[in-house]
Design a protein around this motif. Structure first.
Motif, mmCIF file in Angstrom:
data_model
loop_
_atom_site.group_PDB
_atom_site.id
_atom_site.type_symbol
_atom_site.label_atom_id
_atom_site.label_comp_id
_atom_site.label_asym_id
_atom_site.label_seq_id
_atom_site.Cartn_x
_atom_site.Cartn_y
_atom_site.Cartn_z
ATOM 1 N N ALA A 22 -4.763 -3.482 -8.406
ATOM 2 C CA ALA A 22 -5.230 -4.765 -7.883
ATOM 3 C C ALA A 22 -4.250 -5.313 -6.857
ATOM 4 C CB ALA A 22 -5.417 -5.762 -9.025
ATOM 5 N N ALA A 23 -2.947 -5.147 -7.107
ATOM 6 C CA ALA A 23 -1.941 -5.630 -6.165
ATOM 7 C C ALA A 23 -2.068 -4.930 -4.818
ATOM 8 C CB ALA A 23 -0.542 -5.413 -6.753
ATOM 9 N N SER A 24 -2.270 -3.621 -4.840
ATOM 10 C CA SER A 24 -2.432 -2.881 -3.583
ATOM 11 C C SER A 24 -3.692 -3.327 -2.846
ATOM 12 C CB SER A 24 -2.485 -1.376 -3.858
ATOM 13 O OG SER A 24 -1.254 -0.927 -4.374
ATOM 14 N N GLU A 38 4.919 -13.430 1.131
ATOM 15 C CA GLU A 38 5.731 -13.390 -0.087
ATOM 16 C C GLU A 38 5.274 -12.281 -1.027
ATOM 17 O OE1 GLU A 38 7.203 -16.396 -3.695
ATOM 18 O OE2 GLU A 38 5.850 -17.107 -2.106
ATOM 19 N N LEU A 39 3.960 -12.127 -1.182
ATOM 20 C CA LEU A 39 3.448 -11.078 -2.055
ATOM 21 C C LEU A 39 3.658 -9.709 -1.418
ATOM 22 C CD1 LEU A 39 2.015 -10.191 -4.596
ATOM 23 C CD2 LEU A 39 -0.186 -10.617 -3.480
ATOM 24 N N LEU A 40 3.471 -9.613 -0.121
ATOM 25 C CA LEU A 40 3.676 -8.329 0.557
ATOM 26 C C LEU A 40 5.107 -7.836 0.373
ATOM 27 C CD1 LEU A 40 1.752 -9.033 3.885
ATOM 28 C CD2 LEU A 40 1.051 -7.470 2.061
ATOM 29 N N VAL A 41 6.062 -8.731 0.549
ATOM 30 C CA VAL A 41 7.466 -8.348 0.377
ATOM 31 C C VAL A 41 7.715 -7.912 -1.065
ATOM 32 C CG1 VAL A 41 9.851 -9.191 0.415
ATOM 33 C CG2 VAL A 41 8.278 -9.791 2.275
ATOM 34 N N ALA A 42 7.138 -8.636 -2.011
ATOM 35 C CA ALA A 42 7.332 -8.274 -3.417
ATOM 36 C C ALA A 42 6.730 -6.898 -3.715
ATOM 37 C CB ALA A 42 6.706 -9.339 -4.311
ATOM 38 N N LEU A 43 5.594 -6.586 -3.082
ATOM 39 C CA LEU A 43 4.924 -5.304 -3.333
ATOM 40 C C LEU A 43 5.666 -4.129 -2.711
ATOM 41 C CD1 LEU A 43 1.207 -6.376 -2.840
ATOM 42 C CD2 LEU A 43 2.321 -5.737 -4.971
ATOM 43 N N LEU A 44 6.605 -4.405 -1.828
ATOM 44 C CA LEU A 44 7.369 -3.308 -1.227
ATOM 45 C C LEU A 44 8.209 -2.568 -2.261
ATOM 46 C CD1 LEU A 44 8.602 -4.884 2.145
ATOM 47 C CD2 LEU A 44 6.871 -3.111 1.834
ATOM 48 N N SER A 45 8.419 -3.174 -3.411
ATOM 49 C CA SER A 45 9.225 -2.518 -4.442
ATOM 50 C C SER A 45 8.569 -1.264 -4.990
ATOM 51 C CB SER A 45 9.518 -3.491 -5.589
ATOM 52 O OG SER A 45 8.303 -3.923 -6.185
ATOM 53 N N SER A 46 7.271 -1.097 -4.722
ATOM 54 C CA SER A 46 6.585 0.144 -5.104
ATOM 55 C C SER A 46 5.673 0.556 -3.952
ATOM 56 C CB SER A 46 5.782 -0.047 -6.392
ATOM 57 O OG SER A 46 4.872 -1.130 -6.242
ATOM 58 N N ILE A 47 6.277 0.794 -2.819
ATOM 59 C CA ILE A 47 5.529 1.051 -1.593
ATOM 60 C C ILE A 47 4.839 2.422 -1.654
ATOM 61 C CG2 ILE A 47 7.494 2.093 -0.390
ATOM 62 C CD1 ILE A 47 6.553 0.715 2.156
ATOM 63 N N PRO A 48 3.578 2.517 -1.222
ATOM 64 C CA PRO A 48 2.902 3.823 -1.205
ATOM 65 C C PRO A 48 3.346 4.630 0.012
ATOM 66 C CG PRO A 48 1.442 2.154 -0.318
ATOM 67 C CD PRO A 48 2.690 1.433 -0.749
ATOM 68 N N GLU A 49 3.066 5.922 -0.020
ATOM 69 C CA GLU A 49 3.383 6.735 1.146
ATOM 70 C C GLU A 49 2.383 6.456 2.265
ATOM 71 O OE1 GLU A 49 2.419 10.986 1.016
ATOM 72 O OE2 GLU A 49 1.743 10.637 -1.030
ATOM 73 N N PRO A 50 2.790 6.652 3.527
ATOM 74 C CA PRO A 50 1.870 6.394 4.639
ATOM 75 C C PRO A 50 0.632 7.272 4.541
ATOM 76 C CG PRO A 50 4.129 6.700 5.422
ATOM 77 C CD PRO A 50 4.118 7.090 3.978
ATOM 78 N N GLY A 51 -0.521 6.686 4.797
ATOM 79 C CA GLY A 51 -1.749 7.456 4.774
ATOM 80 C C GLY A 51 -1.831 8.395 5.963
ATOM 81 N N ARG A 52 -2.404 9.563 5.747
ATOM 82 C CA ARG A 52 -2.529 10.542 6.839
ATOM 83 C C ARG A 52 -3.781 10.306 7.669
ATOM 84 N NH1 ARG A 52 -0.630 16.298 4.046
ATOM 85 N NH2 ARG A 52 1.487 15.627 3.489
ATOM 86 N N SER A 53 -4.875 9.927 7.023
ATOM 87 C CA SER A 53 -6.123 9.734 7.758
ATOM 88 C C SER A 53 -6.480 8.259 7.895
ATOM 89 C CB SER A 53 -7.262 10.466 7.046
ATOM 90 O OG SER A 53 -7.416 9.981 5.717
ATOM 91 N N HIS A 54 -5.669 7.359 7.321
ATOM 92 C CA HIS A 54 -5.956 5.944 7.429
ATOM 93 C C HIS A 54 -4.639 5.183 7.330
ATOM 94 C CE1 HIS A 54 -5.599 6.674 3.107
ATOM 95 N NE2 HIS A 54 -5.276 5.405 2.994
ATOM 96 N N LEU A 55 -4.676 3.914 7.700
ATOM 97 C CA LEU A 55 -3.485 3.074 7.618
ATOM 98 C C LEU A 55 -3.377 2.491 6.214
ATOM 99 C CD1 LEU A 55 -3.573 1.133 11.006
ATOM 100 C CD2 LEU A 55 -2.102 3.040 10.377
ATOM 101 N N SER A 56 -2.244 2.734 5.550
ATOM 102 C CA SER A 56 -2.012 2.127 4.249
ATOM 103 C C SER A 56 -1.651 0.656 4.450
ATOM 104 C CB SER A 56 -0.887 2.872 3.524
ATOM 105 O OG SER A 56 0.260 2.964 4.359
ATOM 106 N N TRP A 57 -1.616 -0.097 3.338
ATOM 107 C CA TRP A 57 -1.430 -1.537 3.494
ATOM 108 C C TRP A 57 -0.113 -1.917 4.158
ATOM 109 C CZ3 TRP A 57 2.672 -3.963 1.382
ATOM 110 C CH2 TRP A 57 3.263 -3.456 0.216
#
Length: 831
Positions: free
Chosen positions: A698-700, A711-730
């Motif tokens: 839900a957070a992603s 503020e939430l985006l910065v907090a979510l960086l603590s578990s950042i996903p890998e960059p998407g290959r075929s699309h832009l990740s958040w």
């Protein structure tokens, strides 16, 4: 070595101080050699032999231009290195397209350093046999004067028909220098004895025998070589590449067009087609170069008018007035604008001599001031008499003469042909607007070059389609626009609004009118933002005050395609206007209870209980909701109770529970709320994330929303996903819209290797991503500076600390900043 391990090492070497980077490069020599081997397509041992000892040499190779590096390696004089370099350039990525690659200095560098006494050059696995097997004619050219007699003979046999005589003589001179006059006789004998082989140059064989019989063969040949002809290597390569059909070829700076003419006379380049797919028109390559003589261009043009018109850098005026142009074989839209802008085609002559007039008018460069002035001068003949202009438009379609002839014909009152007093073949405006074509397009361009007085006099006689074209695709002066509106009224403005191609100025002007017909067309056809749609559906006027939402806008809502434009109706959820609410409820199945209650509250606030009864009577809302709401309609505090129910449905805890559900096939939970206009309680969601009550998925999904707070985006960086290959990740989306900065990723993203992957994507966007990259160069430089400061602070000038950092990176769970500190602590533990 994988890309994932190479990129951090490359970045580390660029961030570290020079001495530290040199020491780190030497320490990581195996990894660097693997990187360089992949970069240049050379075996690691060849790379090591070419670069030499020391980390500084490895770093220099890492940043070296690949072509310059290979040419430097080619000059080593080592036959093994030379063969490897040739294979690297001609067989490995990114030079896979054999016709496109061109490195003319490579073979000269190899041959210039070669010692022909070394047998490895001509051994079975040597470079000379390899060249004979796979080099193209243009690639072999340097071999004609190289140090290997065998390769000189082979090249001359292969290229004899294609070579200008002076170049063939140069090859003969090379034979004499390498093997004496006897080599000429041996070559001639071998050619004449070869069965089924047409050398194509009998005069050259005679010259070779005569030179061999002379006391001084070299002097004999030099006396018969025209001085100064075909001495430029670049010109000769271009000639051979054109003959070989090597695709696009760059024009050499020193090209002698007279020599090209002579070669064409000796052996024509061809102007036809060798097969259905392969063009044999090699002469067309020369026409693409500036300065190509007119006679060559016209020869190519007569064989292929359409293709030459498109490809020729400069088309002679002769081509525009010949039979090919009259037969419609010249694309004026391609040739006129280019020629007029360059000055090659005088605009006055074009207007006076080239036809048909409509095609010329459609191809003129109207943003070219001299063109506009010339047209304005012609149009003075028409004056401000609408009959002249209407007659001109009526005759455009069949006019075969020039623009000047068309104007003169329309302005001549003594003509026996019928003159038009009204718009011929009138048409209504279309929704959405479509660009003008044929006579309408030509007339629009012509008309806008007329004086303002003439335009004001003529626009009242336009048909609705011409009015729409002028307002949408033209740029009339304010006085002309006012004359259009005065004559044609609100329908003209509505027709103008029916497009997504409005400039910001035109859009603002139309919005400020607060005209129902215009608003409806803007809502349906224009890319206005959500706030404007909400304003229109709430009946709020830009000039102040409110109104009942007009029928024109309601019609748009009824006709909207819900598969694409459901959000248009959702924009009316808080409107309160009864008409809007009826359409929304009638067309949408609102899935979220809060969305239904928001609509009912808004209707009650604006229209009272009776308006709510009308909505309930539509029988489109759940039975329980209808019964509960009906009970409230007669109560004094009924509206307050309905608001309380809405507040309960929008309670953050309830929304948090909804967001925590697993997403279904119809999208994520945040998308469902946003899709039905339910505002998200961001402060409470941020607190829930901090306390661990917000599900990771839900957070992603929340982070992907455009209004997710920083503020939430910065907090979510603590578990950042890998960059998407075929699309832009958040994270990439947030960086694009500026909600996050690169430094946020540098200091807050974890795990470290994922954060670094995002930063590398920012620092080195690929071609595919370049047009999506929102991080400006200044921001990237700021990021590099900050990263250099952090690494200098923690890792300093200790190559061991840098090496440990690289070793920890793949599995380190913290941020990059924490990684730097940890590596430093391992190497230099606190005392």
């Amino acid at each position: 070595m994988t890309h994932s391990s190479a990129a951090p090492l490359r970045l580390a070497l660029r961030l570290a101080a020079p001495d530290t980077a040199d020491a780190l490069a030497e320490r990581q020599r195996p990894e660097l050699l693997a990187m360089l081997s992949d970069r240049f397509g050379l075996p690691e041992e060849i790379v090591e032999a070419v670069t030499g000892p020391g980390g500084a040499a490895l770093r220099a190779a890492l940043d070296a231009d690949p072509e310059a590096f290979l040419i430097r390696a080619a000059g080593s004089g080592d036959p093994v290195v030379a063969r490897a370099v040739w294979k690297a350039w001609y067989r490995s990525s990114p030079q896979r397209n054999r016709r496109a690659r061109d490195l003319p200095d490579l073979l000269p560098a190899i041959l210039g350093a070669a010692d022909p006494a070394d047998p490895r050059w001509e051994a079975e696995d040597g470079l000379v046999p390899l060249l004979q097997k796979e080099a193209t004619p243009a690639e072999l050219l340097p071999a004609l004067t190289g140090p290997f007699p065998q390769l000189v003979s082979f090249t001359l046999v292969r290229l004899s028909r294609l070579l200008p005589l002076p170049v063939a003589v140069d090859a003969c001179l090379a034979m004499v220098r390498l093997a004496g006059g006897a080599a000429l006789v041996a070559f001639a004998d071998g050619v004449e004895q070869a069965a089924d082989f047409d050398f194509g140059r009998p005069e050259l064989l005679e010259m070779m025998r005569a030179a061999a019989a002379d006391a001084d063969p070299e002097a004999y040949l030099r006396a018969r070589r025209p001085a100064g002809e075909w001495t430029d290597p670049a010109s000769l390569r271009a000639l051979l590449r054109v003959r070989d059909g090597a695709g696009a070829v760059a024009k050499p700076a020193a090209l002698d067009w007279e020599l090209v003419r002579r070669e064409h006379a000796r052996l024509p380049f061809g102007t036809g087609r060798t097969s259905r797919r392969q063009s044999g028109n090699h002469l067309s390559q020369f026409t693409q170069w500036e300065g190509c003589p007119d006679d060559l261009v016209m020869e190519c043009f007569r064989a292929d008018p359409w293709g030459t018109s498109w490809s020729a850098a400069e088309l002679p005026f002769e081509a525009l007035v010949g039979p090919e142009a009259a037969a419609g074989k010249v694309p004026f839209d391609k040739t006129l604008g280019r020629g007029i802008r360059s000055g090659r085609l005088p605009v006055d002559r074009v207007l006076a001599e080239v036809g048909p007039a409509t095609e010329v008018l459609n191809a003129l460069p109207y943003d070219h001031e001299p063109t506009r002035k010339s047209l304005a001068g012609l149009l003075e003949r028409l004056g401000t008499d609408p009959v002249n202009w209407l007659t001109l438009y009526a005759r455009m379609g069949r006019a075969r003469g020039s623009v000047a002839e068309l104007v003169e014909d329309a302005a001549s009152p003594g003509s026996r042909r019928k003159r038009s007093t009204s718009w011929p073949r009138p048409l209504e405006a279309v929704f959405p607007a479509t660009a003008p074509e044929a006579s309408r397009a030509g007339f629009l361009g012509l008309f806008q070059c007329a004086s303002e007085e003439a335009q004001i006099a003529v626009v009242p006689h336009f048909d609705p389609r011409a009015v729409q074209h002028l307002l949408v695709y033209g740029d009339p002066a304010p006085a002309v626009r006012d004359a259009v509106i005065a004559a044609h009224g609100v329908p003209a403005l509505a027709a103008q609004a029916a497009t997504s191609a409005l400039s910001p100025e035109k859009l603002t002007h139309l919005l400020d009118l607060d005209e129902p017909q215009v608003d409806a067309q803007l809502f349906f056809h224009c890319r206005i933002d959500r706030a404007e749609r909400e304003r229109m559906l709430a009946g709020r006027l830009r000039g102040g005050g409110t109104r009942t939402v007009p029928e024109e806008l309601l019609h748009v809502l009824r006709e909207a395609n819900l598969g694409h434009y459901r959000h248009w109706l959702i924009a009316g959820l808080d409107s309160g206007d009864l008409g809007v609410a009826r359409v929304v409820v009638g067309r949408l199945r609102l899935r979220i209870p809060a969305a239904r209650l928001r609509l009912l509250v808004a209707v009650w606030e604006r229209g009272g209980p009776d308006a709510v009864r009308e909505i309930l009577a539509m029988d489109r809302l759940p039975v329980t909701l209808r019964r509960q709401t009906e009970k409230l309609l007669g109560l004094p505090d009924g509206l307050e109770r309905l608001r309380a129910r809405l507040a309960a449905e929008e309670d953050p805890e309830k929304l948090l529970a909804f967001l925590s559900k697993a997403p279904g096939h119809d999208g994520s939970q945040p998308d469902k709320l946003a899709g039905e206009g339910v505002p998200l309680p961001w402060p409470e969601l941020i607190a829930a994330h901090r306390s661990g009550r917000l599900a990771t998925a839900a957070a992603s999904d929340l982070a992907a929303l455009a209004d997710c707070p920083r503020e939430l985006l910065v907090a979510l960086l603590s578990s950042i996903p890998e960059p998407g290959r075929s699309h832009l990740s958040w994270p990439q989306r947030a960086l694009r819209r500026g909600a996050l900065t690169p430094e946020d990723v540098l200091t807050h993203a974890a795990p470290a290797h994922q954060g670094l992957s995002h930063l590398l994507r920012l620092l080195n966007p690929s071609d595919r991503q370049a047009n999506q990259q929102a991080v400006r160069q200044a921001d990237r430089q700021k990021l590099r500076t900050r990263a250099a400061t952090l690494t200098a602070e923690h890792l300093g000038d200790d190559p061991e600390a840098w090496a440990v950092c690289l070793q920890l990176l793949p599995t380190f769970a913290g941020t990059l900043t924490e990684l730097f500190a940890t590596a430093a602590a391992i190497v230099r533990p606190p005392t």
